[in-house]
Motif scaffolding. Sequence first.
Motif, PDB file in Angstrom:
ATOM      1  N   ARG A 154     -55.385  44.271  28.923  1.00  0.00           N
ATOM      2  CA  ARG A 154     -56.565  44.152  29.525  1.00  0.00           C
ATOM      3  C   ARG A 154     -56.690  44.935  30.907  1.00  0.00           C
ATOM      4  O   ARG A 154     -55.552  45.355  31.600  1.00  0.00           O
ATOM      5  CB  ARG A 154     -56.298  42.595  30.087  1.00  0.00           C
ATOM      6  CG  ARG A 154     -56.421  41.601  28.901  1.00  0.00           C
ATOM      7  CD  ARG A 154     -56.077  40.269  29.476  1.00  0.00           C
ATOM      8  NE  ARG A 154     -56.770  39.916  30.705  1.00  0.00           N
ATOM      9  CZ  ARG A 154     -58.296  39.438  30.846  1.00  0.00           C
ATOM     10  NH1 ARG A 154     -58.892  39.397  29.612  1.00  0.00           N
ATOM     11  NH2 ARG A 154     -58.547  38.903  31.919  1.00  0.00           N
ATOM     12  N   HIS A 253     -61.717  39.125  16.876  1.00  0.00           N
ATOM     13  CA  HIS A 253     -62.973  39.410  17.661  1.00  0.00           C
ATOM     14  C   HIS A 253     -62.650  38.933  19.056  1.00  0.00           C
ATOM     15  O   HIS A 253     -62.988  39.633  19.962  1.00  0.00           O
ATOM     16  CB  HIS A 253     -64.391  38.993  17.163  1.00  0.00           C
ATOM     17  CG  HIS A 253     -65.348  39.690  17.947  1.00  0.00           C
ATOM     18  ND1 HIS A 253     -66.206  40.869  18.037  1.00  0.00           N
ATOM     19  CD2 HIS A 253     -66.147  38.765  18.693  1.00  0.00           C
ATOM     20  CE1 HIS A 253     -67.050  40.967  18.660  1.00  0.00           C
ATOM     21  NE2 HIS A 253     -67.103  39.791  19.357  1.00  0.00           N
ATOM     22  N   LEU A 254     -62.421  37.509  19.159  1.00  0.00           N
ATOM     23  CA  LEU A 254     -62.402  37.212  20.586  1.00  0.00           C
ATOM     24  C   LEU A 254     -60.977  37.938  21.400  1.00  0.00           C
ATOM     25  O   LEU A 254     -61.250  38.180  22.347  1.00  0.00           O
ATOM     26  CB  LEU A 254     -62.016  35.675  20.360  1.00  0.00           C
ATOM     27  CG  LEU A 254     -61.550  34.826  21.686  1.00  0.00           C
ATOM     28  CD1 LEU A 254     -62.462  34.939  22.798  1.00  0.00           C
ATOM     29  CD2 LEU A 254     -61.132  33.426  21.468  1.00  0.00           C
ATOM     30  N   ARG A 256     -59.798  40.752  20.693  1.00  0.00           N
ATOM     31  CA  ARG A 256     -60.214  42.204  21.079  1.00  0.00           C
ATOM     32  C   ARG A 256     -61.175  42.178  22.386  1.00  0.00           C
ATOM     33  O   ARG A 256     -61.098  42.995  23.345  1.00  0.00           O
ATOM     34  CB  ARG A 256     -60.866  43.063  19.847  1.00  0.00           C
ATOM     35  CG  ARG A 256     -60.229  43.058  18.568  1.00  0.00           C
ATOM     36  CD  ARG A 256     -58.837  43.957  18.893  1.00  0.00           C
ATOM     37  NE  ARG A 256     -57.797  43.236  19.442  1.00  0.00           N
ATOM     38  CZ  ARG A 256     -56.867  42.636  18.928  1.00  0.00           C
ATOM     39  NH1 ARG A 256     -56.970  42.511  17.250  1.00  0.00           N
ATOM     40  NH2 ARG A 256     -55.919  42.120  19.224  1.00  0.00           N
ATOM     41  N   ALA A 257     -61.982  41.469  22.558  1.00  0.00           N
ATOM     42  CA  ALA A 257     -62.840  41.180  23.685  1.00  0.00           C
ATOM     43  C   ALA A 257     -62.259  40.856  24.673  1.00  0.00           C
ATOM     44  O   ALA A 257     -62.563  41.509  25.947  1.00  0.00           O
ATOM     45  CB  ALA A 257     -64.087  40.181  23.341  1.00  0.00           C
ATOM     46  N   LEU A 258     -61.150  39.919  24.894  1.00  0.00           N
ATOM     47  CA  LEU A 258     -60.371  39.619  25.980  1.00  0.00           C
ATOM     48  C   LEU A 258     -59.641  40.774  26.390  1.00  0.00           C
ATOM     49  O   LEU A 258     -59.459  40.769  27.569  1.00  0.00           O
ATOM     50  CB  LEU A 258     -59.803  38.392  25.509  1.00  0.00           C
ATOM     51  CG  LEU A 258     -60.488  36.928  25.460  1.00  0.00           C
ATOM     52  CD1 LEU A 258     -59.339  35.968  25.044  1.00  0.00           C
ATOM     53  CD2 LEU A 258     -61.187  36.521  26.495  1.00  0.00           C
ATOM     54  N   GLU A 262     -63.417  41.308  28.794  1.00  0.00           N
ATOM     55  CA  GLU A 262     -64.711  40.542  28.861  1.00  0.00           C
ATOM     56  C   GLU A 262     -64.598  39.097  29.447  1.00  0.00           C
ATOM     57  O   GLU A 262     -63.455  38.336  29.120  1.00  0.00           O
ATOM     58  CB  GLU A 262     -65.397  40.448  27.437  1.00  0.00           C
ATOM     59  CG  GLU A 262     -66.062  41.658  27.016  1.00  0.00           C
ATOM     60  CD  GLU A 262     -66.653  41.623  25.827  1.00  0.00           C
ATOM     61  OE1 GLU A 262     -66.957  40.705  25.119  1.00  0.00           O
ATOM     62  OE2 GLU A 262     -66.594  42.671  25.053  1.00  0.00           O
ATOM     63  N   ALA A 267     -67.190  35.769  25.572  1.00  0.00           N
ATOM     64  CA  ALA A 267     -66.395  36.153  24.497  1.00  0.00           C
ATOM     65  C   ALA A 267     -66.294  35.249  23.490  1.00  0.00           C
ATOM     66  O   ALA A 267     -66.418  35.827  22.176  1.00  0.00           O
ATOM     67  CB  ALA A 267     -65.081  36.904  24.946  1.00  0.00           C
ATOM     68  N   SER A 270     -69.389  34.581  21.844  1.00  0.00           N
ATOM     69  CA  SER A 270     -69.989  35.777  20.593  1.00  0.00           C
ATOM     70  C   SER A 270     -69.250  35.781  19.425  1.00  0.00           C
ATOM     71  O   SER A 270     -69.374  35.955  18.463  1.00  0.00           O
ATOM     72  CB  SER A 270     -69.715  37.001  21.560  1.00  0.00           C
ATOM     73  OG  SER A 270     -69.923  38.198  20.665  1.00  0.00           O
ATOM     74  N   ALA A 271     -67.704  35.368  19.702  1.00  0.00           N
ATOM     75  CA  ALA A 271     -67.010  35.249  18.530  1.00  0.00           C
ATOM     76  C   ALA A 271     -67.308  34.147  17.331  1.00  0.00           C
ATOM     77  O   ALA A 271     -67.309  34.333  16.158  1.00  0.00           O
ATOM     78  CB  ALA A 271     -65.483  35.302  18.826  1.00  0.00           C
TER      79      ALA A 271
END
Length: 297
Positions: A154, A253-254, A256-258, A262, A267, A270-271
């Motif tokens: 992060r 996906h969650l 990777r976004a965190l 994000e 996030a 979106s996931a």
Amino acid sequence: MPRTVTRALGIGLGFGLACAAALAIAMMLRPELRLTARAAWNDPRLLAAFADDARIRYEPEARTCAAETAALLPAAIAQIEAAHGRPFAQPPTVGVYRSYETYGSANGMGDPGIAAVTRAGVALLSPTLCGEERDRLEGVLTHELSHVHLSGWRPLGAPRPPQWFTEGLAVMASNGGGAEGVSIEDAAQAIRDGYRVVLDERRWIDFAALGFEREPPRDPTKDALTQRQRLAYRQAGMFVGWLRMRDETAFMHLLRALEAGEPFEGAFRSAFGEGAPSLWRRFVSDLSQRSRRGAGG
């Protein structure tokens, strides 16, 4: 010495003393600043590197514990990388302590009673994990490495995910590390009975502030705060595991976004296409339905 130079030195010295005094006052008025300063002074990366594995930093008196930790580390790293779906951003560092006082200073909370913490991307292990709670060493080490993995990817200053998610992820990824003594079955029954952890933004590091929809009954033979923490962690871990089983692609996906920094709520939506509270209600409903099907034979 020329008067101008003397005056400049005097001004500089006076400014330095004023800054030091201001910092001292701020630290007295804000205890968290004092704890942060103590933690920086006792950063585990300043400890000696273990000869067999430089990722382990240890106090000299903790050499035996360092060796035990080093033996567990490769499998724990592999387990977390598999659960998180990618390698560590950089080799993890683990601090191993023999002195409870030094550990309490290094963990940033001034509390030597906490079994382990992750601070500034480094896992710190209490002496109890090679003492009275040796049976927890593997699980807690793996749990903390989940935190190290997430924080390692992060960006600095990115908004933190809620504690229920990070702790639930760590419990799930470590197969129950940090929630020892509370079985999945017991936690599921507590959920059915209405003793459900509240998935909010509170800092769970303050165990007394853990929120439940109904206060769980207390076992007088166990420490109340430990009991609450481990029940909350187990329930959160079950929910995070349910999210992953429900849709592993969305779950990754969650993550990777965190890891990209994000904010959690956006996030998550979106996931999964909806918010965590509505999926928590569905998770609770699934538990109740499974219980009824089991009771019906």
